[in-house]
Structures are given as C-alpha cells and as structure tokens.
Motif scaffolding. Structure first.
Motif: not given
Length: 590
Positions: A306-331
């Motif tokens: 719920x927090x990560x899909x909230x557009x009013x909260x800015x999530x800050x990461x580094x190089x998330x296109x590597x494995x972060x976004x795919x792992x969040x979706x997969x797991x």
C-alpha cells in the motif's frame, strides 16, 4: 562489442580460459580420481600406471599439488585451497562422471587461498560426517547452503495460485504433451499487475507530478553535503523480525512524505532468486526488515504494498532497475509508484562514479571509505540468506538507505545549478554558489526561474518512473541458451538424443512439481542437477548424492520427490529403444 555479444574463447594451449585447467591437466585429474575410486575395493598392482598416485603427491600444475592417495578407511581427500572457483567446478564435474561424492567446504583463510574454499572428495557418503565431526574443516558451509526457513514458507507471490474463478482451474495447467508451460494463467496475478502498471503510467503522464518530483524536503534545508547528516550510530533504528514490529514500522513510515528503500537478495542464477532483507529509512529512523523471520514474508506485500503504490509518497532508491523492482514484484506483488532513482539522476549529472558508495564519497560523507569496504565485502555473494545476521551486515544494510533522502535533495539542487557539471566546477564551488539560499522555499523559487525551468529535466523523471515498470516475468531455462555443461558432455561423448529425451521428461516433472508447490522451478532443483542426472542416469539416492552431496530441500526422501526422479530415470534406462517411450517432438533443443 559489449560483453553480452562476445563469444567465449579458449586459448591455443587447450586451456579452459583464465583460471581453468588444460586438457592434459583435466585428463590427469580424471585418472587420479579414478584411481582414488577403486583403491579401496580393488588392489593396485605395483606395475599399474596409477600406482604412483599412492606413493607421492601428484603435481597437476606448477602451483597445484594433489595429495598422495592412501589405502585406509579415511575414505576422503581434501584438495588444496589454492584452486580457483573455476578449477573447483572442473573437479566437481569430473567427480560426477567418475562417480565420487564431492563437496566444497569453507576453510580458514591462509596463505594464497583465493576465497577460503576447498574440494572434499569421498568414496563413501558417510565420510563427510567424520570429516566435519573431526573439526579438520569448518562445517559452516553445510548450513550456509540452505535457507534458514523452508522454501515452502517463502513462496514467491508471482507463483502462488490466487484464484480459481472464471472457469479456470489453475491447479490443472501442466499437460505432459504441451511444449509451453503456462505460468501466467492465474487471473489475479495478471489483473493486479496490469492495474498497478496502469497506476505507474498515470503518475508518469501527470505534469503536476513532474514538478513535485523536483521539490526539496525542508529537513535538509541547511545541509550542503553529507557531513551534516547524522551518522547511523546516532540514528534511531528498528530491526524488524516479528509481525508486531512490522506493524510498528508500517505505522511510523506511513506518515512520511519521503522514504528510501533497498533490498538484499540471494540470486543463485537468473532463474532463481529470493529477497532476504528489506531496508527502509526516513529522515528520522532506519528500519531493517528480516523478511525470512517467522510470520513476516506474507505480511510484506499486504502492508508495504500500500505504501509503495501510494503516489503521494516519494520512494527513493539507487539502481532499482537492476533487481529491486523485479524482486519486489516476484516475491511480494509490489509495483512501485513515484520513485526517485539516484542512479538515473547521477547519469544525468554525468558523475564519474555512479555507484552509491561513490556518490556518498562525492557528496562529502565522512565515513565513505568504511562504506566502500563494507560494500566490497557484502554487496555480492550468498551471505544474506544466512542467519543470524552479523553486525557489519546490518551496518551495511542501513548505510544503503540512510543517505538516499539527502542525496535526492543535493542532486536536485545540482540539476538546476548552471555550474553543476563536474567537468567545470567542484562541489565546494557549487556550495558557495548556493550558500546564499538558506531556506527551501527560496531554493524552490530559484529553481523555477526562466533560465532553469523544471520542464527541461522531465526526461529524468520519466526514466525513473519507467524503472518501476521493470517487473518479473517467468523465464524458461530449457532452450533459453546453450548450456555449457551439455556442451562439455557432448565433447566427452557423454550426450546423445536419448539424454535430451530424458532431460525433457525430468524438466517436465520439475515444472509440474514446482507449480504444485507454488515455487520457482530452480528452487526445487537446478537445471544443472537435471543435466547431470540425464548424463549419469543414477539408480539410487546415493548415486544422486554423487552429483550433489547436499540435495535441495524438497528433493529429499521425506517429500518422495527424489523417488519420482529415480522412477523417471529407471523407466528411461529400462527401455531398449528410447523412441518407444519418447516422442520426437519432446527433444530438447539446445
């Protein structure tokens, strides 16, 4: 040409490439191991050519000396620790072909040991028990190989059957005659993923969001470099390993407009990976979530999603296109909406170092050298699946998120600073330029001047949001690319069409079983294990342990799956003509 497009080359002297063995050395190793296999059961005549293996050490290469073989009941040998990982892999392959039990075990670092690992080889399965009990070698590697929890307790969200509605029974998907395996047949997985991706597109195409993307946070109004940021020793911290602590974390994080995040994963290959740690940070507090702790895994997607899909909260990461976004979706089924990727912004700023430790060093973090050392030690490897976590590992995981919120503010400032290009100005000069602006409102007003309007950098915003659309999709190992293990088996004359037929049926069994277990196929057993089974055709569990001494969790006698594998192999071996049992269309194309 990029690395992906290059062909692997072998040297003219017959080597297997850097760090491997020559063909002659491989032949010598095989002869040595065959002599070791028969030395207990068959007497070796003094005139036999292999007798010298029992009288002195065998020199494989200038710096590689294998131990002298003995004829007593020790039943195991330990090869020198100077072997590289590639050389050990060669030895393991030969052990599989010869029919010896083999493993790699951690040893104390000494001398020129490259990574503290040694090959241990035995004729009997129980020889490893005496080896570990004797204390001659560190037995920690045996426990490090498996997850601290059952693989059934950490099922990937992507592979779960969420619904059986609309006339689709997702429990009956595998047809033994079908070539394609339908992983995405689950209705909920498709609908949820499509809806969340649409949310990303909506956010990305809203002009107001672009302007808000470049606004600075008031908590860093007077911080011109990271030396002003409170270090982790003085920052409140919560280690989340129970559901109640997770609820506390969710409650505290939800009220913040900016949060930073990172994941630590164990990725055995491109076909098997699992999230082991989930880090969050606000300007006030750090959170390290042990997703492998009891009761945590199934709650992460429901509450943090719920927090990560909230557009009013800015999530800050580094190089998330590597494995972060795919792992969040997969797991966990999480798709991030509204993200600021410091890696993408660093590319826009044309910084020399794009790594997070390099950015921290550039922006004046006093402990950047210590951070770099921790990164070198913990960034890669399988340490994150081990429990308990070491204190340096926790320190490293906190550093990965502690400074991201402040880096965002500093990098936004530099995006709109005419002299921020690193080729023409130093960081100290930039601080002097901007030091006259001592409040966020004034700085935001300066950024909206005609000569540096935020619209000029809208492409940075879009690149960051497109990283969120890098989601997980199932990849099929068979036919994906030529497997080097099969290539080497073909060169040895150990692979034929019948082996391909057997591998096809083994892989079909793995797909059906992993679907029923709701896990990744590679977490049931690796493709390399199936290929080795197809080569050696083991008839007993002990024979399979000669391929892999430590069997995967679910491939054990308790589940009965190992008996199913042996049944497939025995049925294959019992047929005089493979064409009576295997259809031509079942051949594995490699």
């Amino acid at each position: 040409m990029g690395r992906r497009g290059r062909k692997k080359r072998t040297a003219n002297d017959g080597t297997m490439g850097k760090g491997g063995f020559t063909s002659a050395q491989l032949a010598l190793i095989e002869d040595y191991l065959r002599a070791f296999k028969v030395c207990d059961d068959e007497p070796v005549d003094n005139e036999t050519h292999s007798n010298h293996y029992f009288t002195k050490c065998t020199r494989i290469a200038d710096d590689v000396l294998f131990p002298k073989l003995v004829r007593d009941d020790t039943f195991f040998i330990c090869l020198p620790t100077c072997l590289s990982s590639k050389q050990r892999r060669c030895v393991h392959e030969i052990c599989t072909i010869v029919g010896l039990f083999h493993d790699s075990i951690d040893v104390p670092e000494e001398g020129d040991t490259p990574d503290g690992r040694a090959c241990v080889i035995a004729r009997r399965y129980d020889a490893f028990n005496s080896l570990l009990d004797s204390g001659q070698l560190d037995n920690s590697s045996a426990s490090k190989r498996q997850l601290p929890v059952s693989i059934r307790m950490v099922k990937p969200w992507f592979y779960r059957r969420h619904t059986k509605s609309n006339g689709i029974d997702t429990s009956v998907v595998v047809n033994q005659s079908c070539k394609k395996f339908l992983w995405k047949e689950d209705i909920y997985v498709r609908a949820h993923t499509k809806r969340k991706c649409e949310d990303v597109f909506k956010f990305m195409n809203n002009e107001k969001n672009i302007q808000a993307f470049f606004e600075l946070h008031e908590s860093v109004s007077n911080n011109f470099d990271l030396s002003y940021v409170v270090d982790i020793e003085s920052t409140p911290f919560l280690f989340v390993d129970t559901p109640s602590k997770l609820m506390q974390c969710i409650k505290e994080v939800r009220s913040h407009k900016f949060i930073s995040f990172d994941l630590e994963m164990f990725n055995r290959s491109k076909f098997f990976g699992i999230t082991c740690l989930f880090q969050l940070a606000t300007v006030e507090k750090d959170y390290v979530i042990d997703v492998l702790a009891p009761g945590i895994w199934d709650l992460v997607g429901a509450y943090l999603g719920e927090i990560f899909s909230d557009p009013t909260i800015t999530k800050i990461g580094h190089g998330i296109q590597g494995n972060d976004t795919t792992s969040l979706h997969r797991d966990f089924g999480i798709i991030v909406v509204n993200v600021f990727d410091t890696y993408e912004v660093a590319k826009e700023l044309k910084l020399k170092s794009l790594g997070l430790a390099g950015l921290c060093d550039y922006y004046g973090l006093p402990s950047s050298k210590e951070y770099k050392l921790l990164k070198e030690k913990f960034q890669r490897g399988d340490c994150w699946r081990r429990r308990p976590l070491l204190e340096p590992m926790i320190q490293y995981s906190r550093r990965d998120v502690r400074y991201l919120i402040y880096l965002r503010a500093l990098m936004i400032r530099d995006l709109f600073n005419a002299s921020s290009l690193r080729s023409t100005a130093t960081y100290t000069e930039e601080v002097q330029i901007i030091s006259s602006v001592d409040n966020i409102e004034g700085l935001n007003a300066q950024l909206k001047l005609d000569n540096y309007d935020w619209i000029n950098h809208s492409h940075v915003f879009r690149r960051c949001q497109k990283s969120c659309l890098r989601i997980y999709s199932h990849k099929d190992e068979i036919g994906f690319q030529q497997n080097p293990l099969i290539t080497r088996a073909i060169k040895r004359g150990l692979w034929s069409t019948k082996n391909s037929h057997l591998l096809y049926h083994l892989d079909t069994w793995r797909r059906a079983t992993s679907w029923n277990e709701e896990i990744l196929p590679a977490s049931l057993c690796s493709l390399e294990l199936l290929i080795s089974i197809a080569i050696t055709c083991p008839q007993t569990e002990n024979d399979i342990r000669k391929i892999n001494n430590l069997l995967p969790e679910l491939l054990s006698s308790e589940t009965g799956y190992i008996q199913e594998v042996l049944q497939i192999v025995k049925r294959h071996c019992a047929l005089e003509d493979g064409s009576h049992f295997f259809h031509k269309s079942h051949s594995v194309h490699l």
